[in-house]
Structure formats: C-alpha cells, structure tokens
Motif scaffolding. Structure first.
Motif, mmCIF file in Angstrom:
data_model
loop_
_atom_site.group_PDB
_atom_site.id
_atom_site.type_symbol
_atom_site.label_atom_id
_atom_site.label_comp_id
_atom_site.label_asym_id
_atom_site.label_seq_id
_atom_site.Cartn_x
_atom_site.Cartn_y
_atom_site.Cartn_z
ATOM 1 N N GLU A 1 0.001 -7.700 -3.090
ATOM 2 C CA GLU A 1 -0.167 -6.280 -3.387
ATOM 3 C C GLU A 1 -1.160 -5.649 -2.411
ATOM 4 O O GLU A 1 -1.920 -6.341 -1.735
ATOM 5 N N ALA B 1 -11.234 -1.434 -5.470
ATOM 6 C CA ALA B 1 -10.593 -2.270 -6.490
ATOM 7 C C ALA B 1 -10.998 -3.730 -6.317
ATOM 8 O O ALA B 1 -11.264 -4.435 -7.303
ATOM 9 N N LEU B 2 -11.071 -4.201 -5.078
ATOM 10 C CA LEU B 2 -11.513 -5.569 -4.827
ATOM 11 C C LEU B 2 -12.949 -5.766 -5.303
ATOM 12 O O LEU B 2 -13.291 -6.817 -5.853
ATOM 13 N N LEU C 1 -6.045 -10.981 -2.248
ATOM 14 C CA LEU C 1 -5.017 -10.376 -1.413
ATOM 15 C C LEU C 1 -3.753 -11.220 -1.345
ATOM 16 O O LEU C 1 -2.696 -10.731 -0.938
ATOM 17 N N ARG D 1 -3.200 -1.191 -7.427
ATOM 18 C CA ARG D 1 -4.551 -1.741 -7.432
ATOM 19 C C ARG D 1 -5.625 -0.656 -7.333
ATOM 20 O O ARG D 1 -6.645 -0.827 -6.695
ATOM 21 N N ARG E 1 -5.528 0.986 2.178
ATOM 22 C CA ARG E 1 -5.224 -0.211 1.397
ATOM 23 C C ARG E 1 -5.193 -1.419 2.314
ATOM 24 O O ARG E 1 -4.886 -1.325 3.491
ATOM 25 N N TRP F 1 -4.427 -3.619 -1.883
ATOM 26 C CA TRP F 1 -5.671 -3.392 -2.608
ATOM 27 C C TRP F 1 -6.555 -2.407 -1.862
ATOM 28 O O TRP F 1 -6.640 -2.443 -0.632
#
Length: 405
Positions: A342, A348-349, A338, A83, A383, A344
């Motif tokens: 994975e 990326a979010l 979420l 991600r 992450r 993140w």
C-alpha cells in the motif's frame, strides 16, 4: 427510490463498479454522487472518490442523517486503504452510532469493521479484541461476515494463533463465496497467503533459515528464544523483555546465535558497542554489561566466562535460537510496513510505528537514496511504497447502497 439509483447500488453490492457508473455517471444529485464516489474508490481513484463522497455528504439534506453517515463510513474506509491514519476516527464512531440508532445494522457493522481494521493496523490488538466482543456477525449479510472474519484472522495472525487464523479464513472464504463477489474472495486468499509465506528467520549456530507463521508459533517448545521481533528472551516458563535495554539485547542475541560455542570479547564489543578496536575501557564496559545481562536472564540462562569470551547456556531449554525479522537494518520497521504494497504517508507511518514524523521522514529519505522505496505526489499528498508499484487498484469493501431507503 429512483430505479437507476437502485440498479447502481445493486451493481456496487456485487463489485460491479463500471456497471454502477454507467447508470449514475452523468448525475449530480446526492445519491448519485455517493454511489459514484464508491465506484471510483473500487476502481482505485481514491482522490476522486473522496471528493465525490464529501460532495454527497454536503448535498444530503438535514433529514438524511443515515445517508450522510454512510458517506462518512465510506470516507473512513478510503482513508484506511490509502493509509491516511490522521483521518479522525471519532467521526467514524459518530457515524456508526447514527446508523445503529436508525436500525441500519449492516452499515453499522461495516463501520465497526473499519474501526477494527484500523486498530489492528496500528497494533492496538487488545482494543480490537474488546470491540470484537460487542459485534455478533451471525445476522450480517455474507459480505459483511467475510469482512468481520478477516479482522478476526488478522488479530489471530498477529497473536501467532495459526489454528484460529485458519478457522477464521475458512469462514471468510465460505462467506465470500456466498456473497458471490470475486474481489472479496481474492482479498481472503491474499490474507491467507501470509500463512504459507515466510514471516521470520531462525538463526542458530550462525546458520539461518526462513520460518512460516506456524513454525514461529511452535518455536517456544523446548527452546530458549531470543526474539528480535519483540526484543524479548523467553522459554516455555518465562519471558524477559529487553526492549528498553538495546545493548543487553544485542549481547544476548550474539551469544544465542553462536550457541553452544562461545563468542570472542572482540566480537561482542564490535556488535554491542560498535567499537572497531577493543581497548581496556571497552573490556571494562563489556564486563559491566555482561553482569547486567546475567541479572536479567538469571531465570532463563547462565552467561559464563570462557578463555576467549563468553557463552550462553539455557537453564531449562534444550536448544537456543534467535527469531529475527525477514527485513533488518536501521530502517527495517519502516520497510516492514511498506511491504504490504500500500501507499503510506509519512505521518501514517509515524502513527503506526509510534515515533515522530520527522524520524520517519529521515528514514524514508535514506531508503529512497538507496533505491529501496519510492514516492509519488507532493506535499501532504505525498505517498511512499516499496517498488515496484502494483499493477492493479486496491480492492475495497465499501458499504453497499448509500441513499436513504
């Protein structure tokens, strides 16, 4: 080509990462570094995998453009799985064009699949569909065809086209069996799980029930739907977006949840304006907003005043219902991303949600305080994911042999 390199590449092609490492673990030449990188990625050590692939790309000579391009494709897939949506997609496009120019159709198709998966992940479905039209999966090997069909299924699922999704997943299963890769078959079955698990909630007459994707697709028939997933109100004939009118949408949803009964003015004020006590100013504002809602929904429903408050009546549909996400609340969208299991990054979010990293970070901090998400790593390597952490590494569909033929 070196026999050990060939054997390691064949092992990776069938998902045998440990078998590949046994053959190249002690070597530091460019082909071995590339294959070790892919093997480490398949085993879940993405940090080490990225470092090895970068080293391999530098070690390949100037005449080995194809090998370097394959390394870039592998890096891009690792970035996607981890991600890291800030990884430059332009680099993947350049690598794909190099592979196409040199006749490496298999890895070029794989690069295209990685591009498509990224577009689907961030919701750019129109772009993904246009790119799909340029790719013919027929001449591809089974593993690449399976990856292609997973992209097709992903788009169909997001378009609420369950029949198309089932057909694509059936083709992916056949290709995965033909490829003889259990990990690929497992990925197809994991994708198919979405079709048999609840994806939303139906709220009607103040009661709610879970819905499968197929039931969501069929919901519009004869029903006025207040869609809280997309913030639209629709029936079989018309759709009105209230995405930029949150107060109007809240009023429409509250009225739809209570249909066919009316809703008290105090309840509407509390839901739409968050007012604890309904004074005259609140009542005046409610009348104004109800007038605006009537204007927006005039082709779909009538909003009428009652002695107690207001009621919603569909013009063409026989039923009224609210389609709501499984997870709601102030940070429901963050939790929804979420939920894929994975890890993140906040950046990326932010890209996937179309909002600022600062806003996402505040949401993550709030959710972490509530114990609903957890983080690992520090700084740029930090992450986030929903607890508990998965007990097995992510399965990757990385390119096959990287060394030059």
């Amino acid at each position: 080509m070196d026999s050990l390199i060939t054997a390691a590449a064949r092992a990776l092609a069938v998902g045998d990462a440990l078998g590949a490492l046994k053959r190249v673990a002690l070597r530091d030449d460019a082909p071995a570094l590339a294959l070790r990188g892919i093997a480490m990625a398949q085993l879940g050590d993405l940090v080490r995998a990225k470092a090895l692939l970068k080293s391999a790309a530098r070690a390949f000579g100037p005449r080995e453009a194809v090998a370097r391009a394959r390394c870039v494709v592998a890096e891009a897939e690792i970035a996607l799985v981890s991600r890291d949506l800030t990884w430059p997609p332009k680099a993947l496009e350049v690598a794909r064009k190099v592979l196409e120019a040199h006749g490496d159709r298999v890895n070029a198709a794989h690069a295209r699949n990685v591009e498509l998966r990224r577009l689907v992940l961030i919701g750019r479905l129109d772009e993904a569909e246009r790119a799909l039209e340029t790719l013919d999966p027929t001449p591809l090997p089974p593993a690449a065809r399976a990856a292609h069909e997973l992209v097709v299924a992903g788009i169909a699922i997001r378009r609420l086209q369950t029949n198309a999704a089932h057909e694509a997943l059936d083709r992916a299963r056949r290709a995965a069996r033909e490829a003889g890769m259990p990990v690929l078959t497992a990925e197809v079955e994991n994708a198919a799980h979405v079709l048999s698990a609840p994806v939303a909630r139906l709220i009607s007459r103040w009661r709610e029930s879970p819905l499968l994707l197929e039931e969501v697709e069929e919901l519009g028939s004869g029903t006025l739907v207040v869609d809280a997933c997309r913030h639209v109100v629709r029936d079989d004939q018309l759709s009105v977006s209230l995405a930029t009118r949150p107060v109007l949408f809240t009023l429409a949803r509250t009225l739809a949840e209570a249909w066919p009964t009316d809703v008290a003015r105090g309840t509407l004020i509390a839901r739409a304006f968050r007012g604890k006590h309904a004074d005259e100013s609140h009542r005046a504002r409610l009348r104004v907003e109800i007038g605006r809602l009537r204007a927006e929904l005039r082709g779909l429903a009538e909003v009428s005043a009652t002695k107690r408050g207001f009621a919603l009546s569909p013009r063409h549909a026989g039923e009224t219902a609210v389609l709501a996400p499984l997870v709601e609340g102030q940070h429901g969208a963050v939790l929804a991303f979420l939920a894929d299991g994975e890890a993140w990054s906040s950046s990326a979010l932010a890209i996937a949600l179309g909002t600022s990293p600062r806003t996402v970070q505040r949401a993550l901090d709030s959710l972490a305080d509530e114990g609903r998400v957890q983080s690992f790593g520090r700084g740029r390597a930090r992450r986030w994911m929903s607890p508990p952490l998965p007990g097995f590494p992510t399965i990757l569909l990385l390119p096959g042999p990287l060394p030059s033929d």
